[in-house]
Write an enzyme that holds these catalytic residues in place. Structure first.
Site, PDB file in Angstrom:
ATOM      1  N   SER A 222     -42.095  61.332  47.232  1.00  0.00           N
ATOM      2  CA  SER A 222     -42.269  59.885  47.183  1.00  0.00           C
ATOM      3  C   SER A 222     -42.688  59.362  48.561  1.00  0.00           C
ATOM      4  O   SER A 222     -42.368  59.982  49.581  1.00  0.00           O
ATOM      5  CB  SER A 222     -40.919  59.292  46.771  1.00  0.00           C
ATOM      6  OG  SER A 222     -41.058  58.007  46.260  1.00  0.00           O
ATOM      7  N   GLU A 302     -47.097  58.955  37.265  1.00  0.00           N
ATOM      8  CA  GLU A 302     -45.854  58.183  37.062  1.00  0.00           C
ATOM      9  C   GLU A 302     -45.482  57.371  38.296  1.00  0.00           C
ATOM     10  O   GLU A 302     -44.463  57.624  38.933  1.00  0.00           O
ATOM     11  CB  GLU A 302     -44.696  59.148  36.812  1.00  0.00           C
ATOM     12  CG  GLU A 302     -44.730  59.896  35.536  1.00  0.00           C
ATOM     13  CD  GLU A 302     -43.637  60.968  35.487  1.00  0.00           C
ATOM     14  OE1 GLU A 302     -42.999  61.262  36.520  1.00  0.00           O
ATOM     15  OE2 GLU A 302     -43.431  61.518  34.422  1.00  0.00           O
ATOM     16  N   PRO A 303     -46.274  56.382  38.656  1.00  0.00           N
ATOM     17  CA  PRO A 303     -45.938  55.598  39.842  1.00  0.00           C
ATOM     18  C   PRO A 303     -44.751  54.668  39.610  1.00  0.00           C
ATOM     19  O   PRO A 303     -44.572  54.132  38.512  1.00  0.00           O
ATOM     20  CB  PRO A 303     -47.207  54.771  40.085  1.00  0.00           C
ATOM     21  CG  PRO A 303     -47.844  54.663  38.737  1.00  0.00           C
ATOM     22  CD  PRO A 303     -47.502  55.930  38.001  1.00  0.00           C
ATOM     23  N   CYS A 372     -18.910  46.629  57.118  1.00  0.00           N
ATOM     24  CA  CYS A 372     -18.008  47.048  58.198  1.00  0.00           C
ATOM     25  C   CYS A 372     -18.412  48.370  58.824  1.00  0.00           C
ATOM     26  O   CYS A 372     -17.595  49.294  58.919  1.00  0.00           O
ATOM     27  CB  CYS A 372     -16.595  47.148  57.655  1.00  0.00           C
ATOM     28  SG  CYS A 372     -16.072  45.587  56.953  1.00  0.00           S
ATOM     29  N   GLU A 373     -19.676  48.498  59.168  1.00  0.00           N
ATOM     30  CA  GLU A 373     -20.060  49.680  59.939  1.00  0.00           C
ATOM     31  C   GLU A 373     -21.353  49.420  60.700  1.00  0.00           C
ATOM     32  O   GLU A 373     -22.176  48.596  60.287  1.00  0.00           O
ATOM     33  CB  GLU A 373     -20.174  50.923  59.059  1.00  0.00           C
ATOM     34  CG  GLU A 373     -21.123  50.851  57.923  1.00  0.00           C
ATOM     35  CD  GLU A 373     -21.096  52.157  57.122  1.00  0.00           C
ATOM     36  OE1 GLU A 373     -21.770  53.085  57.554  1.00  0.00           O
ATOM     37  OE2 GLU A 373     -20.396  52.233  56.111  1.00  0.00           O
TER      38      GLU A 373
HETATM   39  N1  LLP Z   1     -41.534  60.597  38.636  1.00  0.00           N
HETATM   40  C1  LLP Z   1     -40.404  61.258  38.958  1.00  0.00           C
HETATM   41  C2  LLP Z   1     -40.020  62.422  38.180  1.00  0.00           C
HETATM   42  C3  LLP Z   1     -39.614  60.815  40.029  1.00  0.00           C
HETATM   43  O1  LLP Z   1     -38.498  61.478  40.342  1.00  0.00           O
HETATM   44  C4  LLP Z   1     -40.004  59.669  40.763  1.00  0.00           C
HETATM   45  C5  LLP Z   1     -39.193  59.183  41.881  1.00  0.00           C
HETATM   46  C6  LLP Z   1     -41.186  58.999  40.377  1.00  0.00           C
HETATM   47  C7  LLP Z   1     -41.927  59.500  39.317  1.00  0.00           C
HETATM   48  C8  LLP Z   1     -41.671  57.762  41.073  1.00  0.00           C
HETATM   49  O2  LLP Z   1     -41.934  57.933  42.411  1.00  0.00           O
HETATM   50  P1  LLP Z   1     -42.539  56.715  43.266  1.00  0.00           P
HETATM   51  O3  LLP Z   1     -43.931  56.447  42.759  1.00  0.00           O
HETATM   52  O4  LLP Z   1     -41.674  55.545  43.060  1.00  0.00           O
HETATM   53  O5  LLP Z   1     -42.524  57.201  44.657  1.00  0.00           O
HETATM   54  N2  LLP Z   1     -34.968  56.114  46.578  1.00  0.00           N
HETATM   55  C9  LLP Z   1     -36.130  56.633  47.274  1.00  0.00           C
HETATM   56  C10 LLP Z   1     -37.196  57.106  46.306  1.00  0.00           C
HETATM   57  C11 LLP Z   1     -36.728  58.155  45.358  1.00  0.00           C
HETATM   58  C12 LLP Z   1     -37.775  58.566  44.374  1.00  0.00           C
HETATM   59  C13 LLP Z   1     -37.172  59.293  43.228  1.00  0.00           C
HETATM   60  N3  LLP Z   1     -38.112  59.723  42.245  1.00  0.00           N
HETATM   61  C14 LLP Z   1     -36.658  55.570  48.222  1.00  0.00           C
HETATM   62  O6  LLP Z   1     -36.125  54.468  48.260  1.00  0.00           O
HETATM   63  O7  LLP Z   1     -37.601  55.819  48.952  1.00  0.00           O
END
Ligand code: LLP
Length: 444
Positions: A222, A302-303, A372-373
């Site tokens: 990502s 899959e964005p 609190c950190e």
């Molecule tokens: N497909 C699958 C199987 C995934 O695991 C993810 C994201 C996506 C698509 C979408 O990815 P994107 O286009 O949003 O980058 N919490 C982290 C991001 C974790 C992404 C998890 N999987 C952050 O805030 O950067």
């Protein structure tokens, strides 16, 4: 007045409709964000509806008219809000869900189950059964263990064969934060190609009439700024599809290359244009498919972040402003409970004041939360007008992805509301939690 009045490239990270209004305040979707902050309270997530819709349409357009069929799938984990999922589905996107909760959000959003792709590296039996009962379009198998459990559940139901993908671990390492890198060989996700697990799964599925292996999936990570990793993944996945055909006679017709396209959190970051990604991937998949003798392939992406990230911004109210050891701390009424990304990934955000977005940002400050950190930082060493003071409405742009969904109740803070803005109207699509909501879960 126009967005060009916004200083220092801020227009590049704010929602596309952001302008300086006649009052001198920041406006998004035709709404004055100072007024929105007062009406709905802070912290608050604000989403520009048109920004999301335009990006979804842009993705659709980019992935149609390629040498292979294209389908865009919204990775709902980036922002699993019913109203957001509904907007994406109405714009013609399929929906990726990775838990029972995300599945139920999609259901409430009225998504056609045939357009759902179900992910997860550790799906429970209950999650697999719920997916089968709903008649989801695709289930992405992530382990050999899952082949057995899904087969048993499908057999018990006696329905038509369930279309499935295999999630491959392609052994490709992209340049991003280690926590959000997923394509390397040593990963909890997917089935290894190098160690033969993925081929073993093809063989197991080929002996299982309840499952219909229609495609392969790989998500390499990502916040990615280079198409090379995707191209290499396409080559690896199609090479695998060709081998599956040779060894087991499996005819795969779909290749899903996951999400991951990066966005600009700061003006100096330059995302890959969606049209470039589509053109490159379309050509690459078509070439490799021809070489592998696979025709009629469908390419899926899959964005998540690149569909909703820039549409969202967080509004805070400034509280205490203090100097300490040469630093100036600007404390806001939220923090790591509404945006974990700085603490978790060292992510950097821009900051501006909704009260006067065009004011010179002539002071370097640390914007911190109320937890609190000391790791509770929203933006370290960021710029704000020197005059920043209690009561100002502070904005962090580009919080639309992985903001609300990763919010938590640390220090018993209630999670913020989410408001859609567009055409001068504001609509609360998720209400703010109250302390009563939190207490309701606990014994008296
Ligand atoms: N497909 C699958 C199987 C995934 O695991 C993810 C994201 C996506 C698509 C979408 O990815 P994107 O286009 O949003 O980058 N919490 C982290 C991001 C974790 C992404 C998890 N999987 C952050 O805030 O950067």
């Amino acid at each position: 007045m126009t967005a060009s009045l916004l200083p220092d490239g801020l227009a590049r990270v704010l929602p596309t409709s952001a302008t300086v209004g006649s009052s001198g305040h920041l406006e998004v979707g035709g709404c004055d964000l100072v007024a929105i902050a007062h009406e709905f309270g802070t912290p608050l997530y604000v989403y520009d509806v048109d920004d999301m819709r335009v990006r979804a349409r842009e993705y659709r357009a980019a992935f149609s008219g390629l040498p292979v069929d294209g389908q865009v799938v919204y990775a709902s984990k980036a922002c699993p809000i019913v109203a957001v999922v509904r907007l994406m589905a109405e714009t013609g996107l399929w929906i990726d869900v990775s838990t029972r909760g995300e599945l139920e959000v999609a259901r409430r959003a009225g998504v056609d189950p045939a357009t759902l792709i179900v992910h997860g590296n550790n799906k429970s039996d209950a999650e697999l059964e719920a997916a089968l009962d709903l008649g989801v379009g695709r289930i992405v198998i992530d382990s050999l263990d899952e082949v057995g459990r899904l087969t048993a559940a499908a057999r018990a139901r006696g329905a038509a064969p369930q279309p499935v993908y295999l999630r491959l671990t392609p052994g490709i390492e992209v340049d991003t934060h280690a926590f959000i890198r997923t394509g390397q060989e040593d990963s909890k996700f997917g089935l290894g190609m190098a160690d033969g697990q993925a081929l073993a799964a093809v063989e197991a599925i080929s002996r299982t009439p309840e499952l219909d292996l229609v495609g392969v999936h790989a998500h390499i990570g990502s916040q990615i700024f280079d198409v090379t990793g995707y191209v290499e993944t396409a080559a690896a996945a199609l090479g695998f599809a060709a081998e599956a055909a040779r060894r087991h006679g499996t005819r795969l017709s779909e290749i899903d290359l996951g999400g991951g396209l990066g966005i600009a959190y700061r003006p100096d970051q330059t995302p890959v244009p969606v049209a470039d990604l589509a053109r490159t991937l379309g050509a690459s998949v078509a070439d490799h498919a021809a070489a592998a003798g696979l025709d009629g392939l469908r390419l899926l992406v899959e964005p998540g972040r690149s569909l909703v990230g820039r549409a969202g911004a967080t509004l805070y109210t400034v509280g205490v402003v203090k100097e300490s050891a040469g630093r100036r701390y600007v404390a806001v009424d939220g923090g790591m409970s509404d945006n974990m990304r700085p603490a978790l990934y060292g992510a950097a955000y821009e900051t501006l004041l909704a009260d006067d977005p065009a004011a010179p940002r002539d002071a370097v400050v640390d914007v911190v939360g109320k937890h609190c950190e000391s790791g509770d930082v929203i933006a370290e060493g960021t710029r704000l007008p020197r005059s920043v003071s209690r009561g100002d409405i502070l904005v962090t742009p580009a919080t639309g992805a992985y903001g609300w969904t990763m919010a938590n109740n640390y220090n018993m803070l209630a999670r913020p509301a989410v408001v859609f803005v567009g055409d001068g109207n504001a609509r609360e699509v998720v209400r703010r939690e109250t302390v009563d909501d939190l207490l309701r879960l606990m014994e008296a």
